[in-house]
Design an enzyme around this catalytic site. Structure first.
Site, PDB file in Angstrom:
ATOM      1  N   ASP A  13       0.811  -1.222   0.000  1.00  0.00           N
ATOM      2  CA  ASP A  13       0.000   0.000   0.000  1.00  0.00           C
ATOM      3  C   ASP A  13       0.843   1.271   0.000  1.00  0.00           C
ATOM      4  O   ASP A  13       0.447   2.287   0.585  1.00  0.00           O
ATOM      5  CB  ASP A  13      -0.965   0.019   1.208  1.00  0.00           C
ATOM      6  CG  ASP A  13      -1.815  -1.224   1.261  1.00  0.00           C
ATOM      7  OD1 ASP A  13      -2.276  -1.657   0.193  1.00  0.00           O
ATOM      8  OD2 ASP A  13      -2.005  -1.774   2.359  1.00  0.00           O
ATOM      9  N   LYS A  16       1.921   2.361  -5.084  1.00  0.00           N
ATOM     10  CA  LYS A  16       2.613   1.900  -6.300  1.00  0.00           C
ATOM     11  C   LYS A  16       1.780   2.142  -7.557  1.00  0.00           C
ATOM     12  O   LYS A  16       2.316   2.461  -8.601  1.00  0.00           O
ATOM     13  CB  LYS A  16       2.929   0.398  -6.190  1.00  0.00           C
ATOM     14  CG  LYS A  16       3.949   0.080  -5.104  1.00  0.00           C
ATOM     15  CD  LYS A  16       4.257  -1.403  -5.049  1.00  0.00           C
ATOM     16  CE  LYS A  16       3.126  -2.246  -4.519  1.00  0.00           C
ATOM     17  NZ  LYS A  16       2.826  -2.049  -3.086  1.00  0.00           N
ATOM     18  N   GLY A  40      -4.048  -4.216  -4.518  1.00  0.00           N
ATOM     19  CA  GLY A  40      -5.048  -3.235  -4.903  1.00  0.00           C
ATOM     20  C   GLY A  40      -4.312  -1.963  -5.276  1.00  0.00           C
ATOM     21  O   GLY A  40      -3.850  -1.241  -4.409  1.00  0.00           O
ATOM     22  N   HIS A  41      -4.143  -1.737  -6.564  1.00  0.00           N
ATOM     23  CA  HIS A  41      -3.383  -0.573  -7.020  1.00  0.00           C
ATOM     24  C   HIS A  41      -4.336   0.513  -7.502  1.00  0.00           C
ATOM     25  O   HIS A  41      -5.100   0.310  -8.440  1.00  0.00           O
ATOM     26  CB  HIS A  41      -2.394  -0.986  -8.115  1.00  0.00           C
ATOM     27  CG  HIS A  41      -1.299  -1.886  -7.589  1.00  0.00           C
ATOM     28  ND1 HIS A  41      -0.429  -2.561  -8.390  1.00  0.00           N
ATOM     29  CD2 HIS A  41      -0.942  -2.179  -6.316  1.00  0.00           C
ATOM     30  CE1 HIS A  41       0.413  -3.260  -7.629  1.00  0.00           C
ATOM     31  NE2 HIS A  41       0.118  -3.035  -6.367  1.00  0.00           N
ATOM     32  N   GLN A 225       2.298  -5.849  -3.268  1.00  0.00           N
ATOM     33  CA  GLN A 225       2.612  -5.932  -1.826  1.00  0.00           C
ATOM     34  C   GLN A 225       3.923  -5.173  -1.553  1.00  0.00           C
ATOM     35  O   GLN A 225       4.231  -4.261  -2.286  1.00  0.00           O
ATOM     36  CB  GLN A 225       2.685  -7.382  -1.347  1.00  0.00           C
ATOM     37  CG  GLN A 225       1.342  -8.107  -1.322  1.00  0.00           C
ATOM     38  CD  GLN A 225       0.941  -8.672  -2.666  1.00  0.00           C
ATOM     39  OE1 GLN A 225       1.729  -9.317  -3.332  1.00  0.00           O
ATOM     40  NE2 GLN A 225      -0.280  -8.439  -3.066  1.00  0.00           N
TER      41      GLN A 225
HETATM   42  P1  IMP Z   1      -2.398 -12.743   1.509  1.00  0.00           P
HETATM   43  O1  IMP Z   1      -1.421 -12.177   0.518  1.00  0.00           O
HETATM   44  O2  IMP Z   1      -3.831 -12.486   1.134  1.00  0.00           O
HETATM   45  O3  IMP Z   1      -2.131 -14.174   1.830  1.00  0.00           O
HETATM   46  O4  IMP Z   1      -2.182 -11.952   2.886  1.00  0.00           O
HETATM   47  C1  IMP Z   1      -0.979 -12.058   3.631  1.00  0.00           C
HETATM   48  C2  IMP Z   1      -0.632 -10.749   4.284  1.00  0.00           C
HETATM   49  O5  IMP Z   1      -0.246  -9.827   3.278  1.00  0.00           O
HETATM   50  C3  IMP Z   1      -1.776 -10.095   5.046  1.00  0.00           C
HETATM   51  O6  IMP Z   1      -1.252  -9.380   6.137  1.00  0.00           O
HETATM   52  C4  IMP Z   1      -2.341  -9.115   4.045  1.00  0.00           C
HETATM   53  O7  IMP Z   1      -3.022  -8.044   4.655  1.00  0.00           O
HETATM   54  C5  IMP Z   1      -1.069  -8.667   3.353  1.00  0.00           C
HETATM   55  N1  IMP Z   1      -1.295  -8.195   1.986  1.00  0.00           N
HETATM   56  C6  IMP Z   1      -1.552  -8.935   0.885  1.00  0.00           C
HETATM   57  N2  IMP Z   1      -1.684  -8.145  -0.176  1.00  0.00           N
HETATM   58  C7  IMP Z   1      -1.497  -6.891   0.234  1.00  0.00           C
HETATM   59  C8  IMP Z   1      -1.474  -5.618  -0.433  1.00  0.00           C
HETATM   60  O8  IMP Z   1      -1.637  -5.505  -1.647  1.00  0.00           O
HETATM   61  N3  IMP Z   1      -1.248  -4.535   0.354  1.00  0.00           N
HETATM   62  C9  IMP Z   1      -1.012  -4.647   1.689  1.00  0.00           C
HETATM   63  N4  IMP Z   1      -1.016  -5.801   2.346  1.00  0.00           N
HETATM   64  C10 IMP Z   1      -1.251  -6.920   1.619  1.00  0.00           C
END
Ligand code: IMP
Length: 427
Positions: A13, A16, A40-41, A225
């Site tokens: 977040d 990007k 989520g971009h 991420q």
């Molecule tokens: P997962 O990727 O859904 O398995 O989540 C694993 C961890 O990564 C969790 O803490 C999510 O909140 C975090 N996470 C996954 N995708 C994002 C992102 O795009 N932005 C921020 N945190 C993310």
């Protein structure tokens, strides 16, 4: 430079989407190489706001080729929804500007279900995933039981493989989790049918991107991420299931590591995190709440309120080094307007010892006590500033201080969500 990695240098977040949209003006190819619809971009163009989960942010520029390469875990229904949503808003999307790797692993409904069910079992050790099936899909990839996009293109083969996979997952859903199993035949029909809609986009994306590089096209790799969520180097087990920095490009895009010529990290002027896990500079108080409100820090994928805290130079320095980045971009500087004092962690105190480097070898992150430096804040609205010298003196000195502490040049500042709300410092 004809190939650049742009990645998040915190816990995701970092903004990007906007920056990749901006940087992709000069690119020919924009490539996603890891993660899935957990990302989520957000890109704001005039009055229009686009939130992209799977499709690279370059899609908003007509002439760019956008690639979802083999390292991405793809939910075919989310992919097609995103294509339809963009088209409905007048964005051109077809096989000429969107390519999907035949080797990308598919996220099925049973992955999403198991993601959510496993979280319940973890109790205190809950990761706080996005519930999008990311972990279970990558687990199947590593276990060699996953199906790839190419498997969806052949109905007979798909039915056979998916039947075996789903029969096992249904047994786990029912007998381990005590939940309702999925309708096996219904699921087979759904996924066999979706293959034909994906088909036009499917390609050997690794070969295409390598060929583009060899013919001097400009390639931009879009990380999803952030570095601290990297499965190998992040705050494990509170991480996502892929390699999020430039380190993920080679395997995730089938692109030789030596061909990645430049890496640029992106970090907010403070820190946020969604989900559970270590966050040394977290402010679980009124200051954190003020950052959340001023920065509208709510997840673009799940809507969850983000945890907020001060900037952490230890974490960002580590993140930039991991990807070999010698420059970085600071976003959301405008959000810090109105704080009398701004703090940033310079080192950590761990059991009475001063530590300047990220303590990757310790699983006990709770022992970390950030040691802060204080900076005088500024009150002016800086969202209309476009030249560094026009920023308030305290904002300039905060940025210059960050640059010195992190040890890498800040090449761009973002001061608002719109495309043009940037201050270039020699990008
Ligand atoms: P997962 O990727 O859904 O398995 O989540 C694993 C961890 O990564 C969790 O803490 C999510 O909140 C975090 N996470 C996954 N995708 C994002 C992102 O795009 N932005 C921020 N945190 C993310």
């Amino acid at each position: 430079m004809s190939s650049t990695s742009v990645f998040g240098a915190q816990w995701g977040d970092e903004g990007k989407g906007k920056l990749i949209d901006l940087l992709s003006r000069d690119a020919d190819f924009v490539v996603r190489y890891q993660g899935g619809a957990n990302a989520g971009h957000t890109v704001v163009v005039g009055k229009e706001k686009y939130v992209l989960h799977l499709i690279p942010s370059g899609i908003l520029h007509r002439s760019k080729v956008n690639v979802i390469s083999n390292g991405v875990a793809i939910d075919p229904f989310k992919f097609l929804d995103e294509v339809a949503g963009l088209r409905a808003r007048g964005i051109h999307v077809d096989a000429s500007n969107l390519r999907l790797s035949a080797n990308a692993h598919v996220i099925f409904e049973h992955h999403r279900k198991l993601d959510q069910l496993s979280e319940r079992w973890r109790g205190e050790g809950r990761i706080g995933t996005t519930g999008r099936g990311i972990g279970p899909a990558y687990a199947d990839k590593a276990a060699r039981t996953g199906l790839r996009v190419c498997d969806l293109l052949d109905p007979e083969h798909c039915r056979l493989r998916l039947r075996a996979a789903l029969a096992e997952k249904n047994a786990i859903i029912e007998h381990v989790h005590g939940a309702e199993p999925l309708d096996l035949e219904g699921e087979l029909d759904r996924y066999v049918a979706v293959g034909s809609s994906l088909a036009p986009f499917v390609a050997d994306t690794g070969a295409e991107v390598r060929a583009a590089y060899k013919s001097n096209k400009v390639i931009l790799f879009e990380g999803a991420q952030g570095a601290m969520l990297d499965i190998d180097s992040g705050t494990y087990p509170f991480v996502t299931s892929s390699n999020t920095g430039a380190n993920g490009i080679s395997a995730g895009a089938s692109f030789p590591p030596r061909w990645v010529e430049r890496a640029i990290g992106i970090a907010k002027a403070y820190t946020t995190r969604v989900g559970e896990g270590p966050f040394p500079t977290e402010l679980d108080n009124a200051v954190g709440a003020k950052i959340r409100e001023q920065g509208n820090e709510y997840g673009s994928t799940t809507g969850r309120p983000r945890r907020c805290g001060w900037f952490d130079t230890v974490a960002v320095r580590f993140a930039l080094e991991l990807s070999g980045a010698d420059s970085w971009i600071v976003t959301n500087l405008d959000v810090l307007s109105g704080f009398e004092t701004i703090e940033a962690a310079v080192t950590y105190d761990i059991h009475g010892k001063r530590v300047r480097d990220w303590p990757a070898a310790t699983p006990d992150f709770s022992a970390i006590r950030p040691v802060y430096a204080q900076h005088p804040g500024w009150t002016e609205d800086i969202t209309r500033v476009r030249r560094f010298e026009d920023l308030p003196q305290n904002a300039r000195s905060y940025v210059e201080w960050l640059e010195r502490e992190v040890g890498a040049k800040i090449v761009l500042l973002s001061v608002g969500p719109e495309r043009d709300q940037v201050i270039s410092r020699g990008l």
